[in-house]
Design a protein around this motif. Structure first.
Motif, short mmCIF file in Angstrom:
data_model
loop_
_atom_site.label_atom_id
_atom_site.label_comp_id
_atom_site.label_asym_id
_atom_site.label_seq_id
_atom_site.Cartn_x
_atom_site.Cartn_y
_atom_site.Cartn_z
N SER A 64 0.81 -1.21 0.00
CA SER A 64 0.00 0.00 0.00
C SER A 64 0.85 1.26 0.00
N ALA A 65 2.10 1.17 0.45
CA ALA A 65 2.97 2.34 0.49
C ALA A 65 4.42 1.90 0.64
N ALA A 66 5.32 2.76 0.18
CA ALA A 66 6.76 2.52 0.36
C ALA A 66 7.46 3.87 0.29
N LYS A 67 8.47 4.04 1.11
CA LYS A 67 9.22 5.29 1.09
C LYS A 67 10.67 5.01 1.48
N GLY A 68 11.59 5.54 0.69
CA GLY A 68 13.00 5.35 1.01
C GLY A 68 13.88 5.77 -0.14
N THR A 69 15.15 5.42 -0.03
CA THR A 69 16.15 5.78 -1.04
C THR A 69 16.54 4.57 -1.84
N GLY A 70 16.59 4.74 -3.16
CA GLY A 70 17.03 3.67 -4.04
C GLY A 70 18.32 4.05 -4.73
N LEU A 71 19.24 3.11 -4.81
CA LEU A 71 20.49 3.29 -5.53
C LEU A 71 20.38 2.56 -6.87
N ILE A 72 20.54 3.30 -7.94
CA ILE A 72 20.30 2.77 -9.28
C ILE A 72 21.54 2.05 -9.80
N ASP A 73 21.35 0.80 -10.20
CA ASP A 73 22.48 0.00 -10.68
C ASP A 73 21.95 -1.10 -11.58
N PRO A 74 22.62 -1.40 -12.69
CA PRO A 74 22.11 -2.42 -13.61
C PRO A 74 22.24 -3.85 -13.09
N THR A 75 23.09 -4.09 -12.11
CA THR A 75 23.27 -5.45 -11.61
C THR A 75 22.86 -5.60 -10.15
N THR A 76 23.17 -4.61 -9.31
CA THR A 76 22.88 -4.72 -7.88
C THR A 76 22.20 -3.46 -7.36
N PRO A 77 20.95 -3.23 -7.74
CA PRO A 77 20.24 -2.07 -7.19
C PRO A 77 19.97 -2.26 -5.70
N LYS A 78 19.83 -1.15 -4.99
CA LYS A 78 19.62 -1.22 -3.55
C LYS A 78 18.46 -0.31 -3.14
N PHE A 79 17.87 -0.65 -2.01
CA PHE A 79 16.80 0.17 -1.44
C PHE A 79 16.87 0.10 0.07
N GLN A 80 16.61 1.22 0.71
CA GLN A 80 16.49 1.25 2.17
C GLN A 80 15.37 2.21 2.54
N GLY A 81 14.42 1.70 3.31
CA GLY A 81 13.30 2.54 3.70
C GLY A 81 12.26 1.74 4.45
N THR A 82 11.00 2.16 4.31
CA THR A 82 9.89 1.46 4.95
C THR A 82 8.87 1.05 3.90
N VAL A 83 8.20 -0.06 4.17
CA VAL A 83 7.16 -0.56 3.28
C VAL A 83 5.94 -0.90 4.12
N SER A 84 4.77 -0.47 3.65
CA SER A 84 3.50 -0.86 4.28
C SER A 84 2.79 -1.81 3.34
N ALA A 85 2.27 -2.90 3.92
CA ALA A 85 1.65 -3.93 3.08
C ALA A 85 0.67 -4.76 3.90
N VAL A 86 -0.08 -5.58 3.20
CA VAL A 86 -0.89 -6.61 3.85
C VAL A 86 -0.24 -7.95 3.53
N VAL A 87 0.16 -8.68 4.56
CA VAL A 87 0.83 -9.97 4.40
C VAL A 87 0.03 -11.02 5.15
N SER A 88 -0.45 -12.02 4.42
CA SER A 88 -1.27 -13.08 5.01
C SER A 88 -2.44 -12.51 5.80
N GLY A 89 -3.03 -11.47 5.25
CA GLY A 89 -4.20 -10.86 5.87
C GLY A 89 -3.90 -9.85 6.96
N ALA A 90 -2.62 -9.67 7.32
CA ALA A 90 -2.26 -8.76 8.40
C ALA A 90 -1.59 -7.51 7.85
N PRO A 91 -2.06 -6.31 8.22
CA PRO A 91 -1.40 -5.08 7.78
C PRO A 91 -0.11 -4.86 8.57
N VAL A 92 0.98 -4.56 7.86
CA VAL A 92 2.26 -4.35 8.52
C VAL A 92 2.97 -3.16 7.88
#
Length: 228
Positions: A64-92
């Motif tokens: 449902s949402a994600a926020k953070g910094t992404g490092l752009i790379d053709p082989t090893t992209p990276k991301f660090q931040g927070t993610v909001s989601a529903v997993v197995s019926g539970a919002p996290v």
């Protein structure tokens, strides 16, 4: 006196044209999106803010949402931040670090733990920052691009474009949607050919259309993203 009147009559239309022509002609929509893709692929880093306009429907998993910094790379992209989601019926909402295909989360744990996103049926947010197969592919694979009008976004004036994106492209990014569907796209391009906003609307779930909007800022502002 007559010469002055004649001179004024000649110069007045020129002045009017000069004043009314201060606004630059809009770029060809397809060319504008291609330029934005090139800028994004070469940015090294961006800050991403992704949000859905509706809650995840009951009985479904999804981001449902994600926020953070992404490092752009053709082989090893990276991301660090927070993610909001529903997993197995539970919002996290959880802290996330991804390096290439490896992901760590604080998912129901106080410290980072390695997780298998495929087992969770969740997309890898780091995949957004891989040129050609990540977020920038939306710009390259948009059809029927149109627009070129200006719109206000905070303190910026963006050039707005619309188009259509294949469902397979959308699903490869968000792990949501239908391969056979087509999604309506809206883009806002800032000065310097920076993709600032992207909005995708269509059937992400079987409960009708919804939208995901992405805001990209801080082009080139890199951070250290290391294995926890």
């Amino acid at each position: 006196m007559r010469r002055r009147a004649v001179l004024a009559a000649v110069l007045l239309p020129v002045a009017v044209v000069a004043c009314s022509g201060e606004k630059k002609a809009a770029a060809d929509p397809a060319a504008a999106l291609a330029a934005a893709k090139t800028t994004l692929d070469g940015a090294q880093a961006v800050t991403l803010d992704l949000k859905s306009d509706k809650p995840i429907p009951s009985g479904h998993n999804g981001v449902s949402a994600a926020k953070g910094t992404g490092l752009i790379d053709p082989t090893t992209p990276k991301f660090q931040g927070t993610v909001s989601a529903v997993v197995s019926g539970a919002p996290v909402t959880t802290d996330v670090i991804t390096i290439g295909d490896t992901t760590w989360m604080k998912l129901f744990t106080p410290t980072f733990t390695k997780v298998d996103l495929k087992a969770l049926n969740a997309p890898n947010p780091g995949g957004f920052f891989k040129p050609d197969t990540g977020l920038s592919q939306i710009l390259a694979k948009t059809s029927d691009a149109a627009g070129g009008t200006e719109k206000r976004f905070g303190k910026e004036v963006l050039t707005a474009y619309t188009g259509k994106v294949p469902g397979a492209v959308v699903k490869s990014l968000l792990n949501l949607g239908a391969d056979t569907s087509t999604y309506a796209a809206e883009f806002g391009i800032a000065e310097g050919n920076q993709l600032r906003t992207a909005k995708l609307t269509g059937p992400f779930y079987d409960t009708g259309d919804s939208s995901y909007e992405i805001v990209l800022t801080d082009y080139g502002k890199t951070v250290e993203i290391a294995q926890p």
